[in-house]
Design an enzyme around this catalytic site. Structure first.
Site, PDB file in Angstrom:
ATOM      1  CB  THR A 131      42.402  40.068  46.617  1.00  0.00           C
ATOM      2  OG1 THR A 131      42.713  40.302  45.258  1.00  0.00           O
ATOM      3  CG2 THR A 131      41.017  40.592  46.914  1.00  0.00           C
ATOM      4  CD1 TRP A 165      46.059  41.094  42.608  1.00  0.00           C
ATOM      5  CD2 TRP A 165      45.801  41.831  40.512  1.00  0.00           C
ATOM      6  NE1 TRP A 165      45.122  40.301  41.990  1.00  0.00           N
ATOM      7  CE2 TRP A 165      44.951  40.726  40.709  1.00  0.00           C
ATOM      8  CE3 TRP A 165      45.813  42.469  39.268  1.00  0.00           C
ATOM      9  CZ2 TRP A 165      44.117  40.243  39.707  1.00  0.00           C
ATOM     10  CZ3 TRP A 165      44.983  41.981  38.268  1.00  0.00           C
ATOM     11  CH2 TRP A 165      44.148  40.880  38.498  1.00  0.00           C
ATOM     12  CD  GLU A 203      37.967  38.890  44.981  1.00  0.00           C
ATOM     13  OE1 GLU A 203      38.758  38.134  44.378  1.00  0.00           O
ATOM     14  OE2 GLU A 203      38.072  40.123  44.979  1.00  0.00           O
ATOM     15  CE  LYS A 223      47.040  37.970  39.069  1.00  0.00           C
ATOM     16  NZ  LYS A 223      46.094  36.867  39.111  1.00  0.00           N
TER      17      LYS A 223
HETATM   18  P1  ADP Z   1      45.029  34.184  41.562  1.00  0.00           P
HETATM   19  O1  ADP Z   1      45.907  34.026  42.744  1.00  0.00           O
HETATM   20  O2  ADP Z   1      44.280  32.952  41.190  1.00  0.00           O
HETATM   21  O3  ADP Z   1      45.751  34.794  40.413  1.00  0.00           O
HETATM   22  P2  ADP Z   1      43.792  36.774  42.026  1.00  0.00           P
HETATM   23  O4  ADP Z   1      42.579  37.069  42.808  1.00  0.00           O
HETATM   24  O5  ADP Z   1      45.085  37.365  42.441  1.00  0.00           O
HETATM   25  O6  ADP Z   1      43.866  35.199  41.993  1.00  0.00           O
HETATM   26  O7  ADP Z   1      43.569  37.170  40.501  1.00  0.00           O
HETATM   27  C1  ADP Z   1      42.413  36.835  39.806  1.00  0.00           C
HETATM   28  C2  ADP Z   1      42.390  37.520  38.456  1.00  0.00           C
HETATM   29  O8  ADP Z   1      43.513  37.085  37.667  1.00  0.00           O
HETATM   30  C3  ADP Z   1      41.197  37.186  37.616  1.00  0.00           C
HETATM   31  O9  ADP Z   1      40.081  37.956  37.944  1.00  0.00           O
HETATM   32  C4  ADP Z   1      41.720  37.466  36.213  1.00  0.00           C
HETATM   33  O10 ADP Z   1      41.681  38.852  35.911  1.00  0.00           O
HETATM   34  C5  ADP Z   1      43.164  37.046  36.310  1.00  0.00           C
HETATM   35  N1  ADP Z   1      43.302  35.645  35.856  1.00  0.00           N
HETATM   36  C6  ADP Z   1      43.346  34.521  36.601  1.00  0.00           C
HETATM   37  N2  ADP Z   1      43.490  33.432  35.836  1.00  0.00           N
HETATM   38  C7  ADP Z   1      43.518  33.851  34.553  1.00  0.00           C
HETATM   39  C8  ADP Z   1      43.626  33.198  33.277  1.00  0.00           C
HETATM   40  N3  ADP Z   1      43.761  31.875  33.163  1.00  0.00           N
HETATM   41  N4  ADP Z   1      43.606  33.982  32.167  1.00  0.00           N
HETATM   42  C9  ADP Z   1      43.480  35.319  32.258  1.00  0.00           C
HETATM   43  N5  ADP Z   1      43.387  35.985  33.422  1.00  0.00           N
HETATM   44  C10 ADP Z   1      43.392  35.267  34.566  1.00  0.00           C
END
Ligand code: ADP
Length: 546
Positions: free
Chosen positions: A189, A448, A334, A443
């Site tokens: 990540t 990211w 994570e 994001k």
């Molecule tokens: P993913 O692939 O599930 O997006 P990441 O580790 O790349 O996982 O990103 C996780 C982060 O994305 C979270 O810590 C949060 O900041 C943001 N995020 C994930 N889901 C949401 C949501 N439903 N609403 C707002 N932010 C979110």
């Protein structure tokens, strides 16, 4: 010593048990793939997938000499071959390292070297990327293009072809049982600072996460479901869907390289998909297509949307105009990733539509297996009153306890909790609402951008004295970077020259959408730029084309 030990079998939780179960009990249930290499439809059943995973397991261990604990990487779309790799690599005791092809080549090289990967399986669409990185990845012995021998010419790099390599092998393999805490998957990540961080899943964490996700208040998948994970298999294991689907015998539909509105609509229609999962940007694309063409997606019952907050307009459009239930989820790499899913409670029955929308815009409610606490800056636990915002900390059997070969562990507390970097409040029913993010990343469309890397790059421009990057809301990408610059004495503001300069330094999609000039950057006590202050100053900022 236990006072009285339970008398139940201690069978380890193994990923190979999932595919064996699917093959034996749902052998004909289909996995349908839009092939990444030619967009044609490929279909077979779980029994075929199991047979081919066993051929692959034989090939990995005999030809490639892959051993327990070795890392094997993929740079690939969602497909039946990627599915076979998930099961074969973990099944032989090795670790599948799914690499995000949207990262910069430098980051991909860094990851492959950090994971000391032995082999890389890739889709032919990524051939130019492979040619650019191969010579820098010293531990990789085999580069394997996922398809037939005719694809070998796609790269200048010496490659093998997946189909040729498994062809001569037996379709039977004795999946070994071993300690369920053994590593099974590795997903990197993007960090706030510098290098990506590796999250190392175990067999136990993967199986428990999949089990939990099949519950009706989570993903709620069963044998009659037809699942389309648009979320890529290089994003936290497509949120665990390739495991949950096989565990329950749901039909699995893999979209390959076509994630556009038309491509998705076609698959949804032809395969009668009932459940789809992905980030908001994907749903915006599909919505636009539906609106333009007047087409519908009547087979779809529910959509799991996560990775970024669910925009209200999107929720209303799908629910009101297309009769689809939108379900927001929150989690992170994570956390395997599931933490909360938005499913209503009995007490919500009969509430007004506007009240219901308010509930649905929360990130969701805690899934069993994930414990959460909200703490203030000093680490004091805040009340679960639905108001007190603070830092989100979590713990549970599918949450990372450390980063793989990680240097710092400032993400973990001394008493065993993981600091998510999200800021939220929690209510008495376990509904969490995100209010901010303390990690310094942006994001955009589910991917990211490291603000610090961008700032460092911008500081290289001759006119820039100080640079700071913050994320601001964007209707299509949820967030886009805004660059704030304090100029050097005597320099004239020239936004274009700074953006042109950045284009040569970072990936195209990282280049900020706008530059704002500030006379004096707000600086905190420790000499760092105060991002909170900047977010406040630019809270009403709108991107010009948005
Ligand atoms: P993913 O692939 O599930 O997006 P990441 O580790 O790349 O996982 O990103 C996780 C982060 O994305 C979270 O810590 C949060 O900041 C943001 N995020 C994930 N889901 C949401 C949501 N439903 N609403 C707002 N932010 C979110």
């Amino acid at each position: 010593m236990l006072a009285l030990e339970g008398l139940m079998m201690n069978r380890p939780l193994m990923i190979s048990h999932i595919i064996q179960h699917a093959a034996m009990n749902h052998g004909k249930r289909e996995i349908v793939t839009r092939l990444p290499e030619n967009h044609q439809i490929h279909r077979y059943g779980y029994a075929d997938a199991h047979a081919r995973s066993q051929k692959l397991a034989n090939m990995l261990t005999r030809d490639m000499k892959i051993k327990e604990g070795d890392r094997v990487s993929t740079i690939a779309w969602n497909s039946h071959r990627h599915f076979e790799l998930y099961y074969a690599v973990s099944g032989v005791g090795a670790v599948i390292n799914t690499v995000n092809p949207r990262l910069s080549p430098q980051h991909i090289i860094w990851i492959l070297n950090h994971s000391q990967s032995k082999a890389v399986f890739f889709d032919s669409t990524f051939a130019p990327l492979i040619d650019g990185i191969a010579e820098h990845c010293k531990t990789v012995k085999n580069w394997v293009v996922m398809g037939g021998g005719e694809l070998r010419g796609a790269t200048k790099t010496q490659t093998d072809a997946y189909e040729d390599m498994i062809a001569g092998h037996k379709a039977s393999y004795d999946w070994p049982d071993f300690d369920e805490n053994a590593a099974a998957g590795l997903c990197y990540t993007s960090g706030t600072t510098g290098d990506p961080k590796g999250v190392l899943y175990s067999h136990r964490s993967t199986v428990l996460h999949a089990l939990a996700s099949t519950s009706s208040d989570v993903i709620g998948v069963g044998a009659s479901g037809v699942l389309l994970p648009v979320v890529p298999m290089f994003h936290v294991n497509a949120w665990g869907i390739p495991y949950a689907a096989a565990m329950t015998g749901a039909k699995l539909v893999m979209p390959g390289a076509r994630l556009d509105g038309e491509g998705l609509h076609e698959l949804i229609e032809s395969e009668q998909v009932s459940y789809v999962a992905g980030v908001p940007t994907v749903w915006l694309g599909l919505l636009q297509y539906l609106k333009q063409t007047g087409k519908r997606i009547d087979s779809v019952d529910r959509v799991l949307i996560g990775g970024s907050a669910l925009p209200e307009a999107l929720l209303r459009a799908y629910e009101d105009e297309y009769g689809v239930r939108m379900q927001q989820g929150w989690g992170m790499t994570e956390m395997s990733p599931l933490g909360t899913v938005n499913v209503p409670l009995p007490k919500h029955a009969g509430i007004s539509r506007e009240e219901e929308i308010k509930v649905k815009l929360k990130q969701g409610r805690l899934v069993f297996g994930v414990e959460m606490r909200i703490v203030d800056d000093e680490g004091n636990v805040l009340p679960r009153d639905g108001e007190s915002s603070g830092h989100v900390q979590v713990r549970g059997p599918w949450i990372a306890s450390a980063y793989y070969r990680g240097a710092g562990d400032e993400s973990f507390t001394d008493d065993g909790w993981f600091k998510t970097g999200d800021v939220a409040h929690l209510d008495e029913d376990g509904f969490m609402t995100i209010t901010d993010r303390s990690k310094d990343v942006i994001k955009t469309g589910g991917e990211w951008i490291s603000s610090i890397d961008l700032e460092n790059a911008a500081m290289g421009h001759k006119d820039v004295a100080l640079a700071a990057v913050i994320g601001r809301a964007h209707p299509k990408w949820q967030e886009r970077p805004l660059l704030i610059v304090q100029l050097r004495e005597g320099a004239k503001p020239d936004a274009q020259s700074i953006l042109d300069y950045l284009s040569g330094q970072v990936a195209k999609w990282w280049v900020p959408d706008a530059v704002e000039f500030i006379d004096a950057m707000p600086i905190g006590a420790t000499g760092k730029v105060l991002k909170t202050k900047l977010r406040e100053i630019y809270k009403d900022f709108k991107f010009p084309d948005a």
